[in-house]
Structure formats: structure tokens, C-alpha cells
Write an enzyme that holds these catalytic residues in place. Structure first.
Site, PDB file in Angstrom:
ATOM      1  N   HIS A 167       0.816  -1.212   0.000  1.00  0.00           N
ATOM      2  CA  HIS A 167       0.000   0.000   0.000  1.00  0.00           C
ATOM      3  C   HIS A 167       0.851   1.264   0.000  1.00  0.00           C
ATOM      4  O   HIS A 167       0.357   2.340  -0.333  1.00  0.00           O
ATOM      5  CB  HIS A 167      -0.967   0.005   1.188  1.00  0.00           C
ATOM      6  CG  HIS A 167      -0.311   0.214   2.520  1.00  0.00           C
ATOM      7  ND1 HIS A 167       0.285  -0.796   3.219  1.00  0.00           N
ATOM      8  CD2 HIS A 167      -0.172   1.333   3.269  1.00  0.00           C
ATOM      9  CE1 HIS A 167       0.768  -0.315   4.345  1.00  0.00           C
ATOM     10  NE2 HIS A 167       0.520   0.976   4.408  1.00  0.00           N
ATOM     11  N   GLU A 205       8.248   5.887  13.800  1.00  0.00           N
ATOM     12  CA  GLU A 205       6.908   5.832  14.380  1.00  0.00           C
ATOM     13  C   GLU A 205       6.964   6.026  15.893  1.00  0.00           C
ATOM     14  O   GLU A 205       7.872   5.524  16.554  1.00  0.00           O
ATOM     15  CB  GLU A 205       6.245   4.486  14.100  1.00  0.00           C
ATOM     16  CG  GLU A 205       6.071   4.145  12.631  1.00  0.00           C
ATOM     17  CD  GLU A 205       5.407   2.805  12.444  1.00  0.00           C
ATOM     18  OE1 GLU A 205       4.170   2.783  12.262  1.00  0.00           O
ATOM     19  OE2 GLU A 205       6.097   1.775  12.489  1.00  0.00           O
ATOM     20  N   ASP A 224      10.026  -6.322   8.342  1.00  0.00           N
ATOM     21  CA  ASP A 224       8.685  -5.736   8.318  1.00  0.00           C
ATOM     22  C   ASP A 224       8.609  -4.480   7.464  1.00  0.00           C
ATOM     23  O   ASP A 224       7.585  -4.222   6.832  1.00  0.00           O
ATOM     24  CB  ASP A 224       8.244  -5.413   9.749  1.00  0.00           C
ATOM     25  CG  ASP A 224       6.798  -4.946   9.829  1.00  0.00           C
ATOM     26  OD1 ASP A 224       5.919  -5.672   9.332  1.00  0.00           O
ATOM     27  OD2 ASP A 224       6.551  -3.862  10.387  1.00  0.00           O
ATOM     28  N   HIS A 229       8.657  -2.091   2.028  1.00  0.00           N
ATOM     29  CA  HIS A 229       8.230  -0.704   1.881  1.00  0.00           C
ATOM     30  C   HIS A 229       9.381   0.242   1.506  1.00  0.00           C
ATOM     31  O   HIS A 229       9.289   0.999   0.536  1.00  0.00           O
ATOM     32  CB  HIS A 229       7.612  -0.198   3.190  1.00  0.00           C
ATOM     33  CG  HIS A 229       6.322  -0.859   3.545  1.00  0.00           C
ATOM     34  ND1 HIS A 229       5.431  -1.337   2.617  1.00  0.00           N
ATOM     35  CD2 HIS A 229       5.747  -1.105   4.756  1.00  0.00           C
ATOM     36  CE1 HIS A 229       4.375  -1.852   3.226  1.00  0.00           C
ATOM     37  NE2 HIS A 229       4.553  -1.726   4.524  1.00  0.00           N
ATOM     38  N   LYS A 334      10.296   1.897  15.922  1.00  0.00           N
ATOM     39  CA  LYS A 334       9.055   2.033  16.684  1.00  0.00           C
ATOM     40  C   LYS A 334       9.335   2.685  18.035  1.00  0.00           C
ATOM     41  O   LYS A 334      10.454   2.647  18.537  1.00  0.00           O
ATOM     42  CB  LYS A 334       8.397   0.671  16.879  1.00  0.00           C
ATOM     43  CG  LYS A 334       7.788   0.098  15.602  1.00  0.00           C
ATOM     44  CD  LYS A 334       6.944  -1.123  15.880  1.00  0.00           C
ATOM     45  CE  LYS A 334       6.246  -1.619  14.618  1.00  0.00           C
ATOM     46  NZ  LYS A 334       5.272  -0.643  14.085  1.00  0.00           N
TER      47      LYS A 334
END
Length: 463
Positions: A167, A205, A224, A229, A334
């Protein structure tokens, strides 16, 4: 011609948070309409599943006629069963009741560990003529796994009907990289090692692993985010001009970039990568509210002995004529102190500074994701002494995307457009780049550094 979407894992988090809201946004754009069939192991009746869909779409009514959104729930089918059982998949195809070559999208909204078993079961089914298979990231857990999965998919569905969706590729800023680079005579002549000093691709993030600990602990930041991405973003930044923006031409150029990325030796991994894991701390979110975050190792489903990283910082080199000598830094983490999601292109300083004793700041182009913004930093003469330098920033906020990235992605899949997906070779080349890093990390080349939640992350070694 009606389109049919069979969602495996129809009651899961991905379907609830992204797929169903995305569908409500694009239903009015699907000529001939769309019928949903859910498949899950939940002990639900078809009526109970339809009620579940109604509850989700009530929160995301979409943009088209309300009756279309209601019909998505009211006419949805449901199959209760094991998604790795050929009989369950065959029943789902029967429930979809596609005619002729009507598009049938089989969406694997499942944990990636099930992909291979589902595809194996699919090979034992009588498959619809218009079948398309959609798999989410991560595509495999390593290079060998990606190759095996590609071979299994190729045995049941053609490459042009295989969608390894990402996405990120549907985000407005990412798509705008194509227009920015290839439709502007101002930028493209500067888009090379002669003028570009470095490129950063960052996805920081404030969010922590939350309830995804059991999944994340078997993945980590490198698998991940970086392998898919961020490497996909790198291809858009670094690709050569394609002949067109058609699926085949774009994919060829993306593969060329990935092939040119140099594999890192264990010694280079030690010098060029950082990996970290957050400990307890206080994080301030987008809304300004602070929250206490426990150490990653205390999250449910996490095994501290795995030493899974929640922060990855990797610098890569692209060995081709355009980019030789330019470092590409890919970073994600994160539970950090700020949400920072952007591509930063930093240009080289001017060859001769005519402003004696003054330092001209490097020009920077920043492309921000969520919200989508573009800014360019330039040096101009100041407001006081006209011969003093001052740095200004030209900013523009890009129009809010509609539909959202998942809506765009679903619309592309239904239309058979693979441009928002990764080709088989892209997936394998991505793992070729990441695998030596994983291997070197497993061998202790780069220590796992703790950083407090709410901090800036591990310090990058100098030199």
C-alpha cells in the site's frame, strides 16, 4: 461484468481496519458491481458474517450511493473452514459463482506463514478463469522462502494476475515521485551523483508493537519495513526514466535499481547498519498525549532470546552510473520521539562560495508521507544586509488522497493493474539485499542496542 472478492481471513484485523473500509470507498467505481465472500475459521453463520460486515462498514460509509455499501453487506457470502484445505477454497469459489472470465480476487488477508499452504491448496482446486491472487507483505521470511513462494504461485496463476501488494506504492507522495522526476525539466538533470550528496528514506513511528508482539517478534524492523516498503520507495527515487508508466516498463526499471544495490559483506554490515530495541519509556503521540510504554521484551508473545530489532538503520550503495558514490540511508523504528515519514534528497554544496565567511546550507528536497507534503530548502539574500544569506523553505501540501491507499490498491487489483504490486523478481531482489544483513546480524556483526521508548533511537556510529 461483476467482480468477486474472496477474502481469506475475513474476520481478521487487516480486513476490519483496511480492506472493508477500502472497499466502501471504491464500490461506486467498480463497473458491474462487486460481491464479497468471506472465509474464516470463526464459527459464524452467513447471517452473522453479514452482520459483522454491516458493523464495520457503518463506521466507513464510503463515498458512493449508500445502497451500494448496504448491498456489500447484505449480499455477502461466507464460508466457514480451514483456509489451507482445498475443499474450503473450492467452496468459496462456488459461493462466488463467477461467470466466464469475471474477475475473482482471492485476497490472502492472513499471517504470512500460511501463504505457502494456501497456495498449495489452491493448486488442488478447480480455479476460476478470472482468478487473481493477492498476498500481503512480508513476501516470505528470507530469500529462499521468497523463491519457493514465487515458484508455488507461478504454478497456479500467471504473473500478471499475481499481486504482491504494497500500500506504500499507492500513497500520493510516492506516486508523485514519478511526476516530480519525469515531468519536470528542472529536477531530472540534477537527479544524479554529480548533484545529489545523499538520500534518506525514513519511516519513524511513535507507535510501539502494541498487540502485534507475536507477529512482530518473528519479523522485526528489517523484514517488516525495510525489505519491502523502504526498498520499494528506493526504486522510485533511483530508477531510470521508464519508457512509460505501464506496469511492465515500471517493473523493469525497479528491478534494474534493486539489481544494482550492492550486497553488504559482514564487515560492511558492521559499519553501515544499526539495530536497536526499545526499553520502557514515555512516548508522546501525534495528538500530544503522553503514554507509558513497557519494554518491547515485556510485550505479549515476545521472546527476548530472539533479539528481534524494533529499529533498523541501513546505508546502501547503488552501483550504477547515475548513483555511484551516493549513500542511500534507510531507517525505521518504533516507539520513537516523533513520527517522521519522508524521503530527503540532499544536494551537494555549490562548488565555490562567493559569500565570504558565510555558509550556504545544502539544498534539500523533502517529500513527506502522511500528511503528504513537499518542501524545497533554498538559500536567498537576507532581509537585513542584502549580501547576507538566509535559508527559506518552499512548502506545498498535496491534496488529500481519495480514495485512501488501500482503496487505490483494491481498485487496481479489481482492474487487473499490477503497478501497485511488486513483481516476482522485485521480491527476490529485495531479499537478496536484506539476506546478508540478516545473516551478519545473526552472527553478531552488529550489536543490538537498547534505546528508551520516546527517545530518538540508537546513536549512529561515526566514521
Amino acid at each position: 461484468m461483476t467482480a468477486h472478492m474472496i477474502v481469506l481471513g475475513a474476520t481478521g484485523d487487516l480486513t476490519r481496519r483496511y480492506l472493508l473500509p477500502g472497499l466502501t470507498q471504491v464500490l461506486h467505481l467498480v463497473e458491474g458491481g462487486l460481491r464479497l465472500v468471506g472465509v474464516a475459521q470463526d464459527d459464524l453463520t452467513p447471517d452473522a458474517f453479514r452482520e459483522h460486515v454491516r458493523g464495520v462498514v457503518a463506521e466507513h460509509p464510503g463515498h458512493g450511493p449508500a445502497e451500494q455499501v448496504r448491498a456489500l453487506a447484505d449480499e455477502a457470502g461466507f464460508v466457514h473452514g480451514d483456509v489451507t484445505d482445498p475443499a474450503t477454497l473450492q467452496q468459496a469459489f462456488t459461493e462466488a459463482a463467477a461467470e466466464g472470465d469475471e474477475p475473482v480476487v482471492l485476497y490472502l488477508a492472513l499471517p504470512h506463514v500460511l501463504f505457502r499452504d494456501v497456495i498449495s491448496a489452491l493448486g488442488k482446486c478447480e480455479r476460476p478463469a478470472g482468478l487473481r491472487v493477492v498476498v500481503e507483505k512480508p513476501f516470505g521470511e528470507d530469500l529462499e522462502g521468497a523463491r519457493t513462494l514465487n515458484a508455488a504461485l507461478a504454478a497456479v496463476v500467471p504473473e500478471d494476475r499475481t499481486f504482491r501488494v504494497d500500500h506504500f506504492l499507492a500513497k500520493q507522495t510516492v506516486i508523485n515521485l514519478l511526476g516530480l522526476r519525469f515531468a519536470n525539466a528542472v529536477l531530472e538533470p540534477l537527479w544524479n551523483s554529480k548533484y545529489v550528496e545523499s538520500v534518506e528514506i525514513v519511516f519513524d513511528e511513535t507507535v510501539d508493537s502494541q498487540s502485534r508482539g507475536s507477529y512482530y517478534d518473528r519479523s522485526g524492523a528489517l523484514r517488516d519495513m525495510v525489505q519491502n516498503h523502504l526498498l520499494q520507495l528506493l526504486t522510485y527515487v533511483a530508477m531510470e526514466p521508464p519508457l512509460s508508466v505501464g506496469p511492465s516498463d515500471l517493473s523493469k526499471r525497479k528491478v534494474d535499481v534493486l539489481r544494482a544495490v550492492r550486497e553488504l559483506s559482514p564487515e560492511e554490515v558492521a559499519r553501515s547498519t544499526v539495530r536497536g530495541r526499545y526499553t520502557a519509556g514515555e512516548v508522546t503521540g501525534k495528538d500530544g498525549a503522553t503514554r507509558q510504554v513497557d519494554s518491547y521484551v515485556d510485550a505479549k508473545g515476545v521472546d527476548a532470546a530472539r533479539e528481534t530489532e524494533t529499529y533498523a538503520d541501513v546505508t546502501l550503495s547503488i552501483d550504477n552510473w547515475r548513483w555511484g558514490g551516493v549513500p542511500f540511508r534507510l531507517r525505521t523504528g518504533k516507539a520513537l520521539d516523533a513520527d517522521r515519514r519522508e524521503v530527503v534528497v540532499r544536494f551537494r554544496p555549490v562548488p565555490h562560495d562567493v559569500f565570504t565567511g558565510q555558509h550556504a546550507e545544502a539544498n534539500e528536497l523533502r517529500l513527506q508521507l502522511d500528511p503528504d507534503r513537499m518542501s524545497l530548502r533554498l538559500n536567498v539574500n537576507g532581509m537585513g544586509d542584502p549580501f547576507d544569506l538566509e535559508t527559506v523553505q518552499l512548502d506545498t501540501e498535496l491534496a488529500r488522497q481519495d480514495p485512501t491507499p488501500y482503496g487505490q490498491l483494491l481498485l487496481a487489483v479489481i482492474a487487473g493493474d499490477t503497478r501497485l504490486s511488486a513483481h516476482a523478481e522485485e521480491a527476490e531482489e529485495g531479499w537478496r539485499i536484506v539476506q546478508p544483513i540478516l545473516d551478519a546480524w545473526a552472527g553478531g556483526a552488529t550489536p543490538l542496542v537498547d534505546y528508551p521508548a520516546g527517545g530518538a533511537g540508537p546513536e549512529r556510529p561515526r566514521g
